[in-house]
Design a protein around this motif. Structure first.
Motif, PDB file in Angstrom:
ATOM      1  N   PRO A  90      58.149  78.186  20.618  1.00  0.00           N
ATOM      2  CA  PRO A  90      58.584  77.149  19.672  1.00  0.00           C
ATOM      3  C   PRO A  90      59.887  77.505  18.938  1.00  0.00           C
ATOM      4  O   PRO A  90      60.649  76.631  18.563  1.00  0.00           O
ATOM      5  N   PHE A  91      60.127  78.794  18.766  1.00  0.00           N
ATOM      6  CA  PHE A  91      61.332  79.208  18.067  1.00  0.00           C
ATOM      7  C   PHE A  91      62.560  79.154  18.965  1.00  0.00           C
ATOM      8  O   PHE A  91      63.662  78.923  18.509  1.00  0.00           O
ATOM      9  N   THR A  92      62.353  79.406  20.242  1.00  0.00           N
ATOM     10  CA  THR A  92      63.484  79.422  21.166  1.00  0.00           C
ATOM     11  C   THR A  92      63.681  78.088  21.867  1.00  0.00           C
ATOM     12  O   THR A  92      64.759  77.822  22.375  1.00  0.00           O
ATOM     13  N   ALA A  93      62.659  77.238  21.896  1.00  0.00           N
ATOM     14  CA  ALA A  93      62.760  75.954  22.585  1.00  0.00           C
ATOM     15  C   ALA A  93      63.834  75.081  21.972  1.00  0.00           C
ATOM     16  O   ALA A  93      64.584  74.423  22.683  1.00  0.00           O
ATOM     17  N   SER A  94      63.955  75.066  20.649  1.00  0.00           N
ATOM     18  CA  SER A  94      64.967  74.220  20.027  1.00  0.00           C
ATOM     19  C   SER A  94      66.367  74.731  20.359  1.00  0.00           C
ATOM     20  O   SER A  94      67.295  73.951  20.526  1.00  0.00           O
ATOM     21  N   ASP A  95      66.527  76.054  20.489  1.00  0.00           N
ATOM     22  CA  ASP A  95      67.824  76.602  20.893  1.00  0.00           C
ATOM     23  C   ASP A  95      68.167  76.190  22.309  1.00  0.00           C
ATOM     24  O   ASP A  95      69.289  75.816  22.610  1.00  0.00           O
ATOM     25  N   ALA A  96      67.189  76.247  23.196  1.00  0.00           N
ATOM     26  CA  ALA A  96      67.421  75.864  24.585  1.00  0.00           C
ATOM     27  C   ALA A  96      67.761  74.389  24.681  1.00  0.00           C
ATOM     28  O   ALA A  96      68.645  73.994  25.444  1.00  0.00           O
ATOM     29  N   ALA A  97      67.071  73.569  23.895  1.00  0.00           N
ATOM     30  CA  ALA A  97      67.352  72.139  23.909  1.00  0.00           C
ATOM     31  C   ALA A  97      68.753  71.860  23.373  1.00  0.00           C
ATOM     32  O   ALA A  97      69.472  71.024  23.906  1.00  0.00           O
ATOM     33  N   ALA A  98      69.141  72.584  22.326  1.00  0.00           N
ATOM     34  CA  ALA A  98      70.482  72.399  21.769  1.00  0.00           C
ATOM     35  C   ALA A  98      71.541  72.825  22.778  1.00  0.00           C
ATOM     36  O   ALA A  98      72.564  72.159  22.937  1.00  0.00           O
ATOM     37  N   ASP A  99      71.299  73.927  23.474  1.00  0.00           N
ATOM     38  CA  ASP A  99      72.239  74.386  24.499  1.00  0.00           C
ATOM     39  C   ASP A  99      72.365  73.364  25.616  1.00  0.00           C
ATOM     40  O   ASP A  99      73.454  73.067  26.088  1.00  0.00           O
TER      41      ASP A  99
END
Length: 142
Positions: A90-99
């Motif tokens: 959940p913490f890294t998913a938003s970063d991946a989505a933003a990328d």
């Protein structure tokens, strides 16, 4: 049993896991197994220190051991690391989505995942992490 996060918080234990991972990839015919003396040599740490940390790793399920006479051969067991991965998603998913949104030329990560999808993924990750923590705490109390 120690909480998996406490186990991997120690730098020496992370170094041992790295040695085991390296062994897996560089000597595939070994099945990932490596002797305690080879771990000691790779880390430049004393045998009692390595043995102490291997015990913690073994008790947490992060390593498996095979005994052959007086020798012990250790290998990495990835299953407990999935707990950490699931907690981190959940913490890294938003970063991946933003990328992904940036790569696609979108203005924000909302276009890559809608709010409902992000909320759902976050709830699943949080529920899993909380459940894993409760199970670990219950096991510790016994």
């Amino acid at each position: 049993m120690a909480d998996i996060f406490d186990v991997v918080a120690d730098a020496t234990r992370r170094d041992i896991l790295a040695v085991l991972l390296e062994r897996e990839s560089t000597v595939p015919q070994s099945g990932g197994e490596i002797s305690v003396s080879e771990i000691v040599a790779a880390l430049g740490t004393s045998q009692p220190t390595v043995s102490k940390h291997l015990k913690v790793l073994r008790e947490s399920g992060l390593v498996a051991v095979r005994e052959e006479g007086q020798h012990r051969y250790y290998r990495l067991d990835r299953a407990p690391l999935e707990t950490i991965e699931d907690w981190l998603i959940p913490f890294t998913a938003s970063d991946a989505a933003a990328d992904a949104a940036t790569l696609a030329g979108a203005d924000s990560h909302d276009e890559a995942l809608n709010d409902e999808q992000r909320a759902f993924a976050s709830k699943i990750g949080k529920a899993f992490a909380e459940t894993a923590h409760q199970v670990t705490a219950a096991v510790k109390r016994k």
